[in-house]
Motif scaffolding. Sequence first.
Motif, mmCIF file in Angstrom:
data_model
loop_
_atom_site.group_PDB
_atom_site.id
_atom_site.type_symbol
_atom_site.label_atom_id
_atom_site.label_comp_id
_atom_site.label_asym_id
_atom_site.label_seq_id
_atom_site.Cartn_x
_atom_site.Cartn_y
_atom_site.Cartn_z
ATOM 1 N N GLY A 85 0.833 -1.195 0.000
ATOM 2 C CA GLY A 85 0.000 0.000 0.000
ATOM 3 C C GLY A 85 0.868 1.245 0.000
ATOM 4 O O GLY A 85 2.034 1.209 -0.394
ATOM 5 N N SER A 86 0.317 2.354 0.489
ATOM 6 C CA SER A 86 1.082 3.606 0.425
ATOM 7 C C SER A 86 1.817 3.904 1.722
ATOM 8 O O SER A 86 2.611 4.850 1.790
ATOM 9 C CB SER A 86 0.131 4.760 0.099
ATOM 10 N N THR A 87 1.583 3.121 2.769
ATOM 11 C CA THR A 87 2.143 3.500 4.070
ATOM 12 C C THR A 87 3.354 2.682 4.500
ATOM 13 O O THR A 87 4.029 3.049 5.449
ATOM 14 C CB THR A 87 1.076 3.365 5.180
ATOM 15 N N VAL A 88 3.616 1.574 3.838
ATOM 16 C CA VAL A 88 4.725 0.710 4.258
ATOM 17 C C VAL A 88 5.721 0.595 3.103
ATOM 18 O O VAL A 88 5.329 0.368 1.962
ATOM 19 C CB VAL A 88 4.207 -0.690 4.658
ATOM 20 N N SER A 89 7.000 0.776 3.414
ATOM 21 C CA SER A 89 8.045 0.645 2.397
ATOM 22 C C SER A 89 8.698 -0.723 2.497
ATOM 23 O O SER A 89 8.499 -1.461 3.465
ATOM 24 C CB SER A 89 9.112 1.720 2.570
ATOM 25 N N LEU A 90 9.516 -1.005 1.476
ATOM 26 C CA LEU A 90 10.118 -2.325 1.367
ATOM 27 C C LEU A 90 11.635 -2.221 1.516
ATOM 28 O O LEU A 90 12.271 -1.339 0.935
ATOM 29 C CB LEU A 90 9.761 -2.887 -0.008
ATOM 30 N N GLY A 91 12.193 -3.159 2.288
ATOM 31 C CA GLY A 91 13.647 -3.222 2.429
ATOM 32 C C GLY A 91 14.124 -4.650 2.317
ATOM 33 O O GLY A 91 13.346 -5.589 2.475
ATOM 34 N N ALA A 92 15.424 -4.806 2.044
ATOM 35 C CA ALA A 92 16.033 -6.135 1.994
ATOM 36 C C ALA A 92 16.944 -6.307 3.203
ATOM 37 O O ALA A 92 17.312 -5.332 3.860
ATOM 38 C CB ALA A 92 16.829 -6.289 0.702
ATOM 39 N N GLN A 93 17.281 -7.559 3.496
ATOM 40 C CA GLN A 93 18.054 -7.861 4.699
ATOM 41 C C GLN A 93 19.564 -7.847 4.464
ATOM 42 O O GLN A 93 20.344 -7.771 5.409
ATOM 43 C CB GLN A 93 17.643 -9.225 5.249
ATOM 44 N N THR A 94 19.948 -7.969 3.209
ATOM 45 C CA THR A 94 21.362 -7.920 2.823
ATOM 46 C C THR A 94 21.403 -7.801 1.315
ATOM 47 O O THR A 94 20.360 -7.905 0.651
ATOM 48 C CB THR A 94 22.136 -9.171 3.298
ATOM 49 N N VAL A 95 22.591 -7.592 0.761
ATOM 50 C CA VAL A 95 22.730 -7.502 -0.697
ATOM 51 C C VAL A 95 24.178 -7.817 -1.044
ATOM 52 O O VAL A 95 25.070 -7.701 -0.185
ATOM 53 C CB VAL A 95 22.319 -6.098 -1.203
ATOM 54 N N SER A 96 24.413 -8.189 -2.281
ATOM 55 C CA SER A 96 25.789 -8.390 -2.738
ATOM 56 C C SER A 96 26.434 -7.041 -3.012
ATOM 57 O O SER A 96 25.777 -6.098 -3.433
ATOM 58 C CB SER A 96 25.798 -9.221 -4.019
ATOM 59 N N GLU A 97 27.740 -6.986 -2.809
ATOM 60 C CA GLU A 97 28.499 -5.784 -3.182
ATOM 61 C C GLU A 97 28.840 -5.809 -4.669
ATOM 62 O O GLU A 97 29.304 -4.814 -5.229
ATOM 63 C CB GLU A 97 29.768 -5.667 -2.324
ATOM 64 N N GLN A 98 28.603 -6.974 -5.321
ATOM 65 C CA GLN A 98 28.931 -7.128 -6.741
ATOM 66 C C GLN A 98 27.749 -6.683 -7.599
ATOM 67 O O GLN A 98 26.596 -6.800 -7.182
ATOM 68 C CB GLN A 98 29.238 -8.595 -7.054
ATOM 69 N N ALA A 99 28.041 -6.243 -8.817
ATOM 70 C CA ALA A 99 26.979 -5.739 -9.693
ATOM 71 C C ALA A 99 26.170 -6.873 -10.326
ATOM 72 O O ALA A 99 24.938 -6.822 -10.382
ATOM 73 C CB ALA A 99 27.567 -4.862 -10.783
ATOM 74 N N ASN A 100 26.837 -7.904 -10.819
ATOM 75 C CA ASN A 100 26.167 -9.051 -11.447
ATOM 76 C C ASN A 100 27.228 -10.093 -11.789
ATOM 77 O O ASN A 100 28.419 -9.833 -11.642
ATOM 78 C CB ASN A 100 25.425 -8.640 -12.733
ATOM 79 N N GLY A 101 26.794 -11.263 -12.231
ATOM 80 C CA GLY A 101 27.758 -12.247 -12.692
ATOM 81 C C GLY A 101 27.744 -13.539 -11.915
ATOM 82 O O GLY A 101 26.735 -13.913 -11.312
ATOM 83 N N ALA A 102 28.862 -14.234 -11.911
ATOM 84 C CA ALA A 102 28.953 -15.594 -11.375
ATOM 85 C C ALA A 102 29.145 -15.565 -9.854
ATOM 86 O O ALA A 102 30.236 -15.790 -9.332
ATOM 87 C CB ALA A 102 30.107 -16.319 -12.051
ATOM 88 N N PHE A 103 28.057 -15.274 -9.144
ATOM 89 C CA PHE A 103 28.075 -15.213 -7.683
ATOM 90 C C PHE A 103 26.868 -15.998 -7.170
ATOM 91 O O PHE A 103 25.845 -15.423 -6.755
ATOM 92 C CB PHE A 103 28.047 -13.757 -7.188
#
Length: 249
Positions: free
Chosen positions: A54-72
Amino acid sequence: MRTALVAGNWKMNGSTDFINELMNDLTANINASNVDVLVCPPAVYLSQVKTLTGSTVSLGAQTVSEQANGAFTGEISLTMLQDLGCEYVILGHSERRSLYAETDALVADKFIATVASGLKPILCVGETLEEREQGKTIEVVGRQLKAVVDAAGIDKFADAVIAYEPVWAIGTGKTATPAQAQDVHAEIRAIIAEYDTAAAAATRIVYGGSVNASNAAELFANEDVDGGLVGGASLKANDFIAICHAAGA
Ligand code: PGA
């Protein structure tokens, strides 16, 4: 004036049905125009949650890769998080540091990549019980924070959130007292002020570690506590709603 932020860190919990129910309860009861409320589900559920925020709650992630893309194998990129509608990403949570060997240097790399992508980092810092008992709280928190500021530059903190999460308080039911939280938050703000006083005044510093419906209000009442990062209690709709209300939502 800093806008309060309450973030739910669901960790590795949830299912399609559970999430449908929880999100329906949250969106029906949170009117967060004056408080930033976000939920951080496991990555596999980000798309589902995005359809329910909805309009009142935003979305976040718990972690992410430092790499842009590829064989990970197994990793998830910032571009993917953006594609799914994420605004925030938690970085350097103590469980990532202790269970998955994330170092200060890796957390700094993730922070730099996150800011460059336009997502907002929630940078977690915090001491263990042993470190606190040895009087090393500020030394440890300062080291974790400066590792990122020195690598990224203080100008990259404009949209960053810092989460002070004493490791001994996470998932243990042992919350820091309001005074303990305020003391460390003020020290964190003082460390940022060594780099830039305007950034120190503007940066949100949230507290995490056994925040619940009963203790949230007294924690958030402190001058330097700008909201919370909530684990266990964010999985219980009524508790999380009460915590958001305690922050002024
Ligand atoms: P907790 O977790 O609220 O269950 O203590 C907080 C966190 O790890 O972010």
